[in-house]
Design an enzyme around this catalytic site. Structure first.
Site, short mmCIF file in Angstrom:
data_model
loop_
_atom_site.label_atom_id
_atom_site.label_comp_id
_atom_site.label_asym_id
_atom_site.label_seq_id
_atom_site.Cartn_x
_atom_site.Cartn_y
_atom_site.Cartn_z
CD GLU A 193 -97.83 39.32 62.74
OE1 GLU A 193 -98.84 39.32 63.46
OE2 GLU A 193 -97.57 38.39 61.95
CG ASP A 201 -96.66 38.32 66.53
OD1 ASP A 201 -97.87 38.06 66.73
OD2 ASP A 201 -96.23 38.78 65.46
CB THR A 207 -101.88 34.19 70.78
OG1 THR A 207 -102.32 33.09 69.99
CG2 THR A 207 -101.17 33.64 72.02
CB THR A 264 -101.50 40.93 64.44
OG1 THR A 264 -101.08 42.31 64.38
CG2 THR A 264 -102.90 40.82 63.85
N GLY A 265 -103.35 39.03 66.41
CA GLY A 265 -104.05 37.75 66.41
C GLY A 265 -104.73 37.45 67.73
N GLY A 273 -98.64 34.76 59.84
CA GLY A 273 -99.38 35.48 58.82
C GLY A 273 -100.79 34.98 58.61
C1 5RP Z 1 -100.95 37.26 62.25
C2 5RP Z 1 -100.12 36.16 62.81
C3 5RP Z 1 -100.61 35.49 64.04
O1 5RP Z 1 -99.66 35.68 65.06
C4 5RP Z 1 -100.79 34.02 63.77
O2 5RP Z 1 -101.64 33.86 62.64
C5 5RP Z 1 -101.39 33.31 64.98
O3 5RP Z 1 -102.69 33.77 65.18
P1 5RP Z 1 -103.53 33.41 66.47
O4 5RP Z 1 -102.83 33.98 67.65
O5 5RP Z 1 -104.87 34.05 66.21
O6 5RP Z 1 -103.63 31.90 66.55
O7 5RP Z 1 -99.08 35.82 62.32
O8 5RP Z 1 -100.42 37.75 61.06
#
Ligand code: 5RP
Length: 235
Positions: free
Chosen positions: A120, A98, A48, A45-46, A112
């Site tokens: 996750e 992830d 990336t 999630t997120g 998180g």
């Molecule tokens: C979500 C996560 C994400 O992988 C983490 O916060 C990185 O986020 P982003 O890819 O938006 O920088 O752990 O629970």
């Protein structure tokens, strides 16, 4: 973690895109290249992972079965034509990919930022290969707070007091599983010791410290390409 050098191409920023976003995209494209026809794939999630989903769809592999760690990822994956099932339907995963908020030299992660760390971690545990994709600034010499938490509503005040300094996150809704999202705000001198302390507290459903033993690869998007670190769960 050992570095194996470059593994993916630099992705020049698209018009209006900041360099960190281009690095996330480069790492995501390199990770999508690891997926093979017929694989069962865990999706994080997120922002990336938002780059990962179109990179997977662009591979044109029609026999993939994906498991999403959040409703947002599930909707985005389905919109791109990816087949999404539940973890219980799919069972073991061949690979999960992830993002992360921080990665330290020993392979500890903080995850998180988006509040999805409990799902996750379950998906990471279910995967034979767990690949972390980050932009360069996420690679840090030492982890620093916050460490995301998912807490039971019952006894919340006493749980937060026992974990002090810790605070409920004001701007984040409960997880899809009903847990409340909070952050541990103290220093992180010993990630393993802190992870054990957080896990031992009954009101803690889960925390965002991911141990090095979970990690197969970390793909770091950098200015000149993607660097691969090999983790403890290397395949
Ligand atoms: C979500 C996560 C994400 O992988 C983490 O916060 C990185 O986020 P982003 O890819 O938006 O920088 O752990 O629970």
């Amino acid at each position: 973690m050992a570095s194996t050098g470059a593994t993916g191409r630099r992705q020049p920023p698209l018009s209006g895109e900041d360099p960190a976003a281009a690095q996330k995209r480069a790492a995501a494209i390199a990770a999508a290249a690891l997926i093979e026809e017929g694989m069962r794939v865990g999706l994080g999630t997120g922002s990336t992972v938002a780059h990962l989903l179109p990179a997977i769809a662009a591979r044109g592999l029609h026999g993939l079965r994906c498991v999403a760690t959040s409703p947002a990822t599930e909707h985005a994956a389905r919109a791109l034509g990816l087949t999404v099932s539940t973890l219980d339907e799919v069972g073991e995963l061949d690979i999960a990919i992830d993002g992360a908020d921080q990665v330290d030299p020993a392979g500890w992660l903080i995850k998180g930022g988006g509040g999805a760390h409990v799902r996750e971690k379950i998906v990471a545990e279910a995967a034979r290969r767990y690949v972390v994709i980050v932009s360069a600034e996420k690679s840090v010499a030492k982890l620093s707070p916050p460490v995301p938490l998912e807490l039971l509503a019952f006894g919340l005040r006493s749980t937060l007091a026992a974990l002090a300094p810790a605070a409920l996150r004001a701007d984040t809704p409960p997880s899809p599983d009903g847990g409340l999202i909070a952050d541990y705000l103290g220093a992180i001198e010993d990630p393993g010791g802190l992870a054990a302390r957080l896990s031992a507290r009954p009101g803690v459903i889960g925390h965002g410290l991911f141990e090095p033993e979970l990690i197969s690869d970390v793909l770091i998007g950098e200015e000149d390409g993607v660097r691969r670190l090999v983790g403890a769960k290397a395949v």
